[in-house]
Design a protein around this motif. Structure first.
Motif, PDB file in Angstrom:
ATOM      1  N   VAL A 371     108.327 -63.105 -14.359  1.00 15.27           N
ATOM      2  CA  VAL A 371     108.098 -64.751 -14.110  1.00 15.27           C
ATOM      3  C   VAL A 371     109.559 -64.981 -14.646  1.00 15.27           C
ATOM      4  CG1 VAL A 371     106.681 -66.111 -14.365  1.00 15.27           C
ATOM      5  CG2 VAL A 371     105.714 -64.203 -13.706  1.00 15.27           C
ATOM      6  N   LYS A 372     110.155 -65.900 -13.529  1.00 14.29           N
ATOM      7  CA  LYS A 372     111.397 -66.431 -14.688  1.00 14.29           C
ATOM      8  C   LYS A 372     110.858 -67.692 -15.634  1.00 14.29           C
ATOM      9  CE  LYS A 372     115.690 -68.701 -12.977  1.00 14.29           C
ATOM     10  NZ  LYS A 372     116.701 -69.795 -11.902  1.00 14.29           N
ATOM     11  N   VAL A 373     111.958 -68.197 -16.722  1.00 15.71           N
ATOM     12  CA  VAL A 373     111.692 -68.824 -17.752  1.00 15.71           C
ATOM     13  C   VAL A 373     112.528 -69.518 -17.832  1.00 15.71           C
ATOM     14  CG1 VAL A 373     111.263 -69.044 -20.288  1.00 15.71           C
ATOM     15  CG2 VAL A 373     109.633 -67.150 -19.337  1.00 15.71           C
ATOM     16  N   ASP A 374     112.436 -71.286 -18.045  1.00 21.78           N
ATOM     17  CA  ASP A 374     113.423 -72.115 -17.950  1.00 21.78           C
ATOM     18  C   ASP A 374     113.483 -72.187 -19.570  1.00 21.78           C
ATOM     19  OD1 ASP A 374     113.881 -72.158 -15.290  1.00 21.78           O
ATOM     20  OD2 ASP A 374     111.928 -73.232 -15.086  1.00 21.78           O
ATOM     21  N   SER A 375     113.122 -72.213 -19.681  1.00 20.49           N
ATOM     22  CA  SER A 375     113.458 -73.038 -22.030  1.00 20.49           C
ATOM     23  C   SER A 375     112.551 -71.723 -22.483  1.00 20.49           C
ATOM     24  CB  SER A 375     112.578 -74.428 -21.599  1.00 20.49           C
ATOM     25  OG  SER A 375     112.490 -74.662 -22.334  1.00 20.49           O
ATOM     26  N   LEU A 376     113.114 -71.537 -23.982  1.00 20.95           N
ATOM     27  CA  LEU A 376     112.370 -70.857 -25.229  1.00 20.95           C
ATOM     28  C   LEU A 376     111.674 -71.164 -25.854  1.00 20.95           C
ATOM     29  CD1 LEU A 376     116.388 -68.823 -25.363  1.00 20.95           C
ATOM     30  CD2 LEU A 376     114.013 -68.192 -24.068  1.00 20.95           C
ATOM     31  N   GLY A 377     111.365 -72.997 -25.666  1.00 19.13           N
ATOM     32  CA  GLY A 377     111.192 -73.753 -26.779  1.00 19.13           C
ATOM     33  C   GLY A 377     112.092 -73.701 -28.048  1.00 19.13           C
ATOM     34  N   ASP A 378     111.516 -72.560 -29.486  1.00 21.39           N
ATOM     35  CA  ASP A 378     111.932 -73.072 -30.813  1.00 21.39           C
ATOM     36  C   ASP A 378     112.637 -72.039 -30.244  1.00 21.39           C
ATOM     37  OD1 ASP A 378     112.339 -74.558 -32.611  1.00 21.39           O
ATOM     38  OD2 ASP A 378     110.537 -73.886 -33.813  1.00 21.39           O
ATOM     39  N   GLN A 379     112.695 -70.929 -29.936  1.00 23.66           N
ATOM     40  CA  GLN A 379     112.841 -69.910 -29.970  1.00 23.66           C
ATOM     41  C   GLN A 379     114.934 -69.965 -29.756  1.00 23.66           C
ATOM     42  OE1 GLN A 379     111.491 -66.848 -31.607  1.00 23.66           O
ATOM     43  NE2 GLN A 379     110.303 -68.482 -32.071  1.00 23.66           N
ATOM     44  N   ALA A 380     115.188 -68.799 -30.753  1.00 21.26           N
ATOM     45  CA  ALA A 380     116.586 -68.078 -30.572  1.00 21.26           C
ATOM     46  C   ALA A 380     116.877 -66.630 -30.149  1.00 21.26           C
ATOM     47  CB  ALA A 380     117.717 -68.946 -31.350  1.00 21.26           C
ATOM     48  N   LEU A 381     117.375 -66.423 -28.901  1.00 19.04           N
ATOM     49  CA  LEU A 381     117.952 -64.955 -28.734  1.00 19.04           C
ATOM     50  C   LEU A 381     119.005 -64.518 -30.052  1.00 19.04           C
ATOM     51  CD1 LEU A 381     116.061 -64.337 -25.186  1.00 19.04           C
ATOM     52  CD2 LEU A 381     114.816 -64.655 -27.276  1.00 19.04           C
ATOM     53  N   PHE A 382     118.754 -63.449 -29.502  1.00 20.42           N
ATOM     54  CA  PHE A 382     120.340 -62.723 -29.738  1.00 20.42           C
ATOM     55  C   PHE A 382     120.438 -61.161 -29.544  1.00 20.42           C
ATOM     56  CE2 PHE A 382     119.383 -65.815 -33.557  1.00 20.42           C
ATOM     57  CZ  PHE A 382     120.151 -65.776 -34.166  1.00 20.42           C
ATOM     58  N   VAL A 383     121.027 -61.095 -28.738  1.00 21.85           N
ATOM     59  CA  VAL A 383     120.904 -60.106 -27.717  1.00 21.85           C
ATOM     60  C   VAL A 383     122.907 -60.201 -28.417  1.00 21.85           C
ATOM     61  CG1 VAL A 383     120.201 -60.175 -26.121  1.00 21.85           C
ATOM     62  CG2 VAL A 383     122.271 -61.079 -25.351  1.00 21.85           C
ATOM     63  N   GLY A 384     123.097 -58.400 -27.128  1.00 17.72           N
ATOM     64  CA  GLY A 384     123.951 -57.325 -27.952  1.00 17.72           C
ATOM     65  C   GLY A 384     124.142 -56.025 -27.847  1.00 17.72           C
ATOM     66  N   ASN A 385     125.134 -55.763 -28.287  1.00 15.86           N
ATOM     67  CA  ASN A 385     125.467 -53.922 -28.476  1.00 15.86           C
ATOM     68  C   ASN A 385     124.329 -53.694 -30.158  1.00 15.86           C
ATOM     69  OD1 ASN A 385     126.784 -55.340 -30.924  1.00 15.86           O
ATOM     70  ND2 ASN A 385     128.892 -53.843 -30.455  1.00 15.86           N
ATOM     71  N   SER A 386     123.915 -54.374 -30.731  1.00 17.29           N
ATOM     72  CA  SER A 386     122.555 -54.193 -31.551  1.00 17.29           C
ATOM     73  C   SER A 386     121.220 -54.884 -31.130  1.00 17.29           C
ATOM     74  CB  SER A 386     122.652 -55.438 -32.940  1.00 17.29           C
ATOM     75  OG  SER A 386     123.487 -55.949 -33.186  1.00 17.29           O
ATOM     76  N   SER A 388     117.943 -56.203 -30.496  1.00 14.72           N
ATOM     77  CA  SER A 388     117.554 -57.527 -29.251  1.00 14.72           C
ATOM     78  C   SER A 388     116.812 -58.242 -29.952  1.00 14.72           C
ATOM     79  CB  SER A 388     117.671 -58.032 -28.416  1.00 14.72           C
ATOM     80  OG  SER A 388     118.354 -57.340 -27.427  1.00 14.72           O
ATOM     81  N   LEU A 389     117.218 -59.422 -30.341  1.00 12.08           N
ATOM     82  CA  LEU A 389     115.933 -60.007 -31.848  1.00 12.08           C
ATOM     83  C   LEU A 389     115.712 -61.546 -31.417  1.00 12.08           C
ATOM     84  CD1 LEU A 389     114.441 -59.922 -34.837  1.00 12.08           C
ATOM     85  CD2 LEU A 389     116.660 -60.809 -35.656  1.00 12.08           C
ATOM     86  N   SER A 390     114.501 -61.890 -31.164  1.00 11.49           N
ATOM     87  CA  SER A 390     113.854 -63.704 -30.743  1.00 11.49           C
ATOM     88  C   SER A 390     113.253 -63.653 -32.194  1.00 11.49           C
ATOM     89  CB  SER A 390     112.658 -64.335 -29.411  1.00 11.49           C
ATOM     90  OG  SER A 390     112.327 -65.253 -29.902  1.00 11.49           O
ATOM     91  N   LEU A 391     114.334 -65.175 -32.733  1.00 11.15           N
ATOM     92  CA  LEU A 391     114.066 -65.519 -34.312  1.00 11.15           C
ATOM     93  C   LEU A 391     113.847 -67.490 -33.632  1.00 11.15           C
ATOM     94  CD1 LEU A 391     116.822 -64.644 -36.269  1.00 11.15           C
ATOM     95  CD2 LEU A 391     114.426 -63.892 -36.069  1.00 11.15           C
ATOM     96  N   THR A 392     112.244 -68.270 -34.965  1.00 12.06           N
ATOM     97  CA  THR A 392     112.413 -69.158 -34.656  1.00 12.06           C
ATOM     98  C   THR A 392     113.151 -69.906 -34.936  1.00 12.06           C
ATOM     99  OG1 THR A 392     109.711 -68.795 -34.637  1.00 12.06           O
ATOM    100  CG2 THR A 392     109.722 -70.919 -34.933  1.00 12.06           C
ATOM    101  N   ALA A 393     114.085 -70.919 -33.852  1.00 12.02           N
ATOM    102  CA  ALA A 393     115.053 -71.362 -35.375  1.00 12.02           C
ATOM    103  C   ALA A 393     114.480 -72.674 -36.340  1.00 12.02           C
ATOM    104  CB  ALA A 393     115.745 -72.279 -33.510  1.00 12.02           C
ATOM    105  N   ASN A 397     118.477 -73.007 -40.535  1.00 14.04           N
ATOM    106  CA  ASN A 397     118.915 -73.548 -40.849  1.00 14.04           C
ATOM    107  C   ASN A 397     120.370 -72.401 -40.237  1.00 14.04           C
ATOM    108  OD1 ASN A 397     117.784 -75.263 -42.410  1.00 14.04           O
ATOM    109  ND2 ASN A 397     118.756 -74.485 -44.127  1.00 14.04           N
ATOM    110  N   GLY A 398     121.013 -74.187 -39.627  1.00 13.14           N
ATOM    111  CA  GLY A 398     121.868 -73.145 -38.353  1.00 13.14           C
ATOM    112  C   GLY A 398     121.820 -72.419 -37.229  1.00 13.14           C
ATOM    113  N   ILE A 399     120.566 -71.882 -37.069  1.00 11.30           N
ATOM    114  CA  ILE A 399     120.084 -71.993 -35.539  1.00 11.30           C
ATOM    115  C   ILE A 399     119.476 -72.947 -34.890  1.00 11.30           C
ATOM    116  CG2 ILE A 399     118.879 -69.745 -34.422  1.00 11.30           C
ATOM    117  CD1 ILE A 399     121.201 -69.162 -36.351  1.00 11.30           C
ATOM    118  N   LYS A 400     120.271 -72.901 -33.627  1.00 11.82           N
ATOM    119  CA  LYS A 400     120.014 -73.719 -32.357  1.00 11.82           C
ATOM    120  C   LYS A 400     118.801 -73.027 -31.600  1.00 11.82           C
ATOM    121  CE  LYS A 400     124.824 -75.927 -32.030  1.00 11.82           C
ATOM    122  NZ  LYS A 400     124.429 -76.807 -33.024  1.00 11.82           N
TER     123      LYS A 400
END
Length: 454
Positions: A371-386, A388-393, A397-400
């Motif tokens: 199901v499509k999600v339009d907002s991650l809320g207070d979460q920030a996702l990190f993706v790439g060649n590592s 993948s991780l989700s953190l509470t922003a 400090n320094g994470i949007k």
């Protein structure tokens, strides 16, 4: 005091106990005596409190393993926007992957695969490339195997057990590997990698979620992989591709799966630019009925499990290979047609996010759907060649919040650039679809572009 190295041990430990993990890691690089003292504490140095960007090793440095400069690696700290340098001869000239829990997986031209905790120097040897079941059907040089053989790495848990102060055997590492991007795993004590065998191949990403490994196929199908000794080592389809996205044209779409606040998310990354302009026009919201109709039948064989035993034999396999090994010495002229090599041939232009939910549609062969999600809320996702991780922003400090932090993982097309990959990085804001930089410097490499260390 004239020398920091002469700081009394009891005072040193009192100070270290009051620092966050980021500052503890930085302190270990001040001098040799501090590094040895920090190794003697009860736990391994923790991974940073927020992901660091491990900067690329330049190709010239990787060719000079004995050069002091090549032994130093930079890490960009998102918390204070500073770059910290550490002597890391263990990764010089080696391809690196972020494996989470503060560990890196490295592979060199010796074709040996290692797990490395870069700040404590703990190193665990894994079975080498030669122990994988499926090898390339043609001769490939060690340099190209180092660069192309592995695609993704995920750990089930940290190898380090703080209770016993040693590495234990209760962990598994799973990878996507080889010409056909298959799944394989190993664990402590194994002498070889074990394939997750199936006719369906070409996987895009893997994640460890609620005690099981999950993988997403290039066509968007989600599978669960059971690796218990009393189970067949075979992936089972549990959810079809997202309905809103046309995944027929695979080459410009990168897929990730990541756990976030107890949910499993499907993150789709769209690329454009001069290289991809030769493809047909596409739309984020295009129907893909033919992609989601797998024609498989459900089974009651494992009804006690969390998921239905779907028949993955009928899941359509994508015929287009995304892992064609490119000849670094002779580039295909047609691949460079239409753009100059000093231009960026590709660029990320957007993301979509879907959440895994239970399917209530009558007659569906799947228990779950996206199901499509339009907002991650207070979460920030990190993706790439590592991993993948989700953190509470809000806790960092320094994470949007409501953003996707991404690195350049389009390895197949690094050879279409003049100086290597690493330019396609940034922060995607979900609320307005704007992409901003997270690192203002330049860090490019043909071998190992910047990656998230976390």
């Amino acid at each position: 005091m004239s020398k920091w190295a002469d700081l009394p041990c009891d005072v040193f430990f009192q100070i270290m106990c009051r620092l966050c993990s980021d500052d503890t890691i930085i302190s270990s690089a001040v001098c040799k005596s501090w590094h040895l003292l920090l190794k003697s504490v009860e736990k391994l140095p923790l991974p940073p409190s927020c992901p660091w960007l491990m900067l690329a090793e330049e190709s010239k440095q990787s060719e000079k393993i004995n050069d002091e400069e090549s032994r130093t690696r930079g890490f960009f700290n998102l918390r204070n926007a500073k770059v910290h340098y550490f002597k890391l001869p263990e990764v010089a000239g080696r391809r690196c992957f972020g494996a989470s829990f503060g560990w890196l997986l490295t592979i060199g031209t010796d074709l040996q695969i290692n797990l490395l905790h870069p700040f404590s120097k703990y190193l665990l040897c894994l079975p080498p490339i030669a122990t994988f079941c499926c090898q390339y059907e043609f001769k490939v040089t060690p340099e190209r195997l180092r660069r192309m053989f592995l695609k993704k790495v995920v750990l089930s848990r940290s190898p380090w057990n703080p209770a016993t102060r040693e590495c234990d055997c209760d962990w598994v590492v799973m990878v996507i590997y080889g010409e056909y991007q298959q799944l394989a795993f190993t664990r402590p004590g194994y002498k070889a990698w074990v394939d997750i065998t199936h006719t369906q191949k070409r996987y895009a990403d893997i994640a460890f979620y609620k005690g099981k490994f999950y993988a997403v196929h290039f066509d968007g199908t989600l599978v669960v992989c059971r690796i218990d000794d009393n189970k067949k080592l075979k992936p089972k389809a549990v959810a079809p591709p997202p309905e809103e996205i046309n995944l027929k044209i695979q080459i410009h779409i990168q897929k990730y799966i990541v756990e976030s606040s107890g949910d499993l998310l499907f993150v789709t990354r769209f690329r454009g630019g001069k290289f991809y302009s030769r493809l047909n026009d596409y739309s984020y919201e295009e129907d893909s009925d033919s992609d989601t109709d797998n024609g498989s039948e459900s089974s009651d064989e494992d009804s006690e499990d969390d998921f239905e035993n779907e028949d993955p034999e009928n899941v359509v396999e994508d015929e287009d290979s995304e892992n064609a090994v490119e000849d670094e010495d002779s580039k295909d002229e047609s691949d460079e047609e239409g753009f100059a090599k000093n231009d960026n041939p590709y660029v990320t232009i957007g993301f979509t996010v879907h959440k895994l939910t239970r399917c209530t549609q009558e007659g569906s062969i799947f228990k779950y759907k996206w199901v499509k999600v339009d907002s991650l809320g207070d979460q920030a996702l990190f993706v790439g060649n590592s991993s993948s991780l989700s953190l509470t922003a809000s806790s960092l400090n320094g994470i949007k919040p409501n953003c996707i932090y991404f690195t350049d993982d389009d390895l197949m097309h690094f050879t279409c650039t003049r100086n290597g990959g690493g330019f396609d990085m940034g922060v995607y804001r979900m609320e307005d679809a704007i992409i901003m930089p997270h690192y203002s410097g330049q860090s490019l490499s043909f071998l190992c572009s910047p990656l998230w260390y976390m």
